[in-house]
Design a protein around this motif. Structure first.
Motif, PDB file in Angstrom:
ATOM      1  N   HIS A   1       9.436  -0.319   7.273  1.00 27.23           N
ATOM      2  CA  HIS A   1       8.734  -0.704   7.169  1.00 27.23           C
ATOM      3  C   HIS A   1       7.555   0.664   6.017  1.00 27.23           C
ATOM      4  O   HIS A   1       7.288   0.678   4.753  1.00 27.23           O
ATOM      5  CB  HIS A   1       7.638  -0.839   8.398  1.00 27.23           C
ATOM      6  CG  HIS A   1       6.007  -0.585   7.992  1.00 27.23           C
ATOM      7  ND1 HIS A   1       5.432  -1.758   7.127  1.00 27.23           N
ATOM      8  CD2 HIS A   1       5.145   0.280   8.099  1.00 27.23           C
ATOM      9  CE1 HIS A   1       4.381  -1.166   7.267  1.00 27.23           C
ATOM     10  NE2 HIS A   1       4.323   0.093   7.480  1.00 27.23           N
TER      11      HIS A   1
ATOM     12  N   HIS B   1       6.497   1.340   1.912  1.00 30.97           N
ATOM     13  CA  HIS B   1       5.412   2.142   1.539  1.00 30.97           C
ATOM     14  C   HIS B   1       6.230   3.023   0.495  1.00 30.97           C
ATOM     15  O   HIS B   1       5.560   3.001  -1.176  1.00 30.97           O
ATOM     16  CB  HIS B   1       4.803   3.308   2.627  1.00 30.97           C
ATOM     17  CG  HIS B   1       4.355   2.341   3.504  1.00 30.97           C
ATOM     18  ND1 HIS B   1       3.191   1.628   3.045  1.00 30.97           N
ATOM     19  CD2 HIS B   1       3.605   2.035   5.000  1.00 30.97           C
ATOM     20  CE1 HIS B   1       2.360   1.470   3.893  1.00 30.97           C
ATOM     21  NE2 HIS B   1       2.601   1.776   5.230  1.00 30.97           N
TER      22      HIS B   1
ATOM     23  N   SER C   1       0.611   7.322   7.217  1.00 30.25           N
ATOM     24  CA  SER C   1       0.162   6.206   7.057  1.00 30.25           C
ATOM     25  C   SER C   1      -0.307   6.820   8.629  1.00 30.25           C
ATOM     26  O   SER C   1      -0.669   7.722   8.903  1.00 30.25           O
ATOM     27  CB  SER C   1       1.213   4.934   6.777  1.00 30.25           C
ATOM     28  OG  SER C   1       2.517   5.952   8.625  1.00 30.25           O
TER      29      SER C   1
ATOM     30  N   ASP D   1      -0.502  -2.008   4.541  1.00 28.30           N
ATOM     31  CA  ASP D   1       0.237  -2.737   4.420  1.00 28.30           C
ATOM     32  C   ASP D   1       0.185  -3.702   4.027  1.00 28.30           C
ATOM     33  O   ASP D   1      -1.189  -4.246   3.168  1.00 28.30           O
ATOM     34  CB  ASP D   1      -0.012  -2.812   6.039  1.00 28.30           C
ATOM     35  CG  ASP D   1       0.653  -2.347   6.643  1.00 28.30           C
ATOM     36  OD1 ASP D   1       1.250  -1.157   6.266  1.00 28.30           O
ATOM     37  OD2 ASP D   1       0.455  -1.899   8.100  1.00 28.30           O
TER      38      ASP D   1
END
Ligand code: KG4
Ligand code: ZN
Length: 350
Positions: free
Chosen positions: A114, A118, A143, A318
């Protein structure tokens, strides 16, 4: 350069998302079903509610992503999905959907980190202009769950120079927002409140860390809790403060919000600048939900000493487009995942 069309799926936290991405840069579609409204009443993401909502939404989101890209499974080269880090129950929904498609359509499966997603949001093209990024670059990932300074010397080449030793930057925004009665998600709420405040009203602590590029934000939360207690004498414990919106009449919410935002932004900019100087990078990239913050963008651009790039606002939080962008480079390296691939809730970037 090899051409790819990748269907990407993201369900690590509270957004159910799917996208179709061409050549790691061009967004053919980017569908995000947000659960924010659903979680607002809990003041944060409620894991069981999140995974259940992913199950309800995922088929439609994937179908919409294909429809908006005016394509179907037959044109795809691969299906990519976030395998971690994130909430186990939420990750599972996306990973199982991706495996089902990979199996049924005989497509390669690509598991993506993930955070890597980003970071690759910076490679996505907007208005037909595809960014040309020259390595080495320094990436600040900020984040809700992560704060990391990453040195990137090539695609897929990540060296973590520093990270938070306690709360993430986004988490600090969220926790302080709760203390101030500003609601969830906290970052945008603090930014809005800060607009009418004085960033110098309160001198909040800057944490010292052992390693030069590490961060620590948990002290901020405690400092703000003390402030709130000072202004609302009847509230003693954190749980009291969380449950009772502090008395708006005497709490200087705007000034506290502005001071907190400044403390977080200043720490992020200082350490990123120091790392950029030490490693002689071409540019600095911002990534993750907190990179939507206006003060961070402005301050980093002013003080970086090199070019600063950040994703468009819609790609900071996201989404699946960024997962498709990261997957493209894995595809080129032949870095595919087995159908037995598991979710890894605490997956690290390396
Ligand atoms: O990247 P993201 O969407 O999800 C995670 O992977 O965690 O980041 C969400 C975080 C939240 O903590 C939210 O408060 C923060 O990003 N955020 C912001 C802003 N917009 C979102 N923080 C500061 N300023 C903003 N404008
Ligand atoms: Zn994220």
């Amino acid at each position: 350069m090899m051409k790819t069309t990748i269907l990407a799926i993201e369900s690590s936290c509270d957004e159910t998302a799917a996208a179709v991405i061409k050549n790691g840069q061009h967004i053919k579609s980017n569908v995000v079903a947000s659960q924010i409204e659903l979680h607002r009443r809990y003041g944060g993401v409620f894991p069981e509610v999140a995974s259940r909502q992913h199950i309800l939404a995922i088929d439609t989101v994937i179908r919409d992503a294909l429809a908006q890209a005016e394509t179907d499974f037959s044109t795809l080269d691969a299906v990519a999905v976030t395998r971690g880090p994130g909430l186990a129950g939420s990750l599972l929904v996306g990973v199982n959907a991706a495996k089902g498609i990979a199996m049924a359509q005989n497509l390669p499966l690509i598991g993506v980190n993930h955070l890597e997603g980003h970071l690759y949001s910076n490679w996505l093209a907007t208005d037909d202009a595809a960014p040309e990024i020259v390595f080495p670059v320094l990436v600040l990932i900020v984040s809700g769950g992560h704060t990391e300074i990453v040195l990137m010397r090539g695609h897929g080449d990540y060296r973590i120079l520093g990270r938070t030793i306690d709360d993430a930057a986004g988490e600090a925004f969220d926790k302080v927002a709760r203390l101030l009665g500003l609601g969830y998600p906290g970052g945008p709420a603090i930014q809005r409140a800060a607009a009418g405040g004085d960033a110098r009203a309160f001198d909040l602590p800057r944490a010292k860390t052992k390693r030069p590029y590490d961060f620590s934000f948990s002290g901020l939360k405690t400092a703000v809790l003390r402030l709130v207690q000072r202004y609302s004498k009847n509230l003693q414990r954190p749980s009291d403060v969380a449950q009772n919106a502090p008395d708006a009449s005497n709490l200087p919410v705007a000034d506290i919000a502005a001071s907190v935002q400044w403390a977080i932004v200043d720490a992020l900019v200082q350490k990123t600048r120091a790392a950029a100087d030490a490693f002689g990078v071409q540019e600095i990239l911002l990534a993750g939900g907190v990179s939507a913050n206006g003060a961070l963008r402005q301050e980093m651009s002013a003080r970086a000493g090199c070019p600063v790039r950040f994703p468009p606002l819609s790609l900071c939080t996201d989404n699946a487009a960024m997962i498709g962008a990261a997957a493209h480079w894995r595809y080129l390296r032949g870095d595919f995942s087995a159908l037995e691939m598991d979710v890894i809730p605490n997956l690290r970037l390396k």
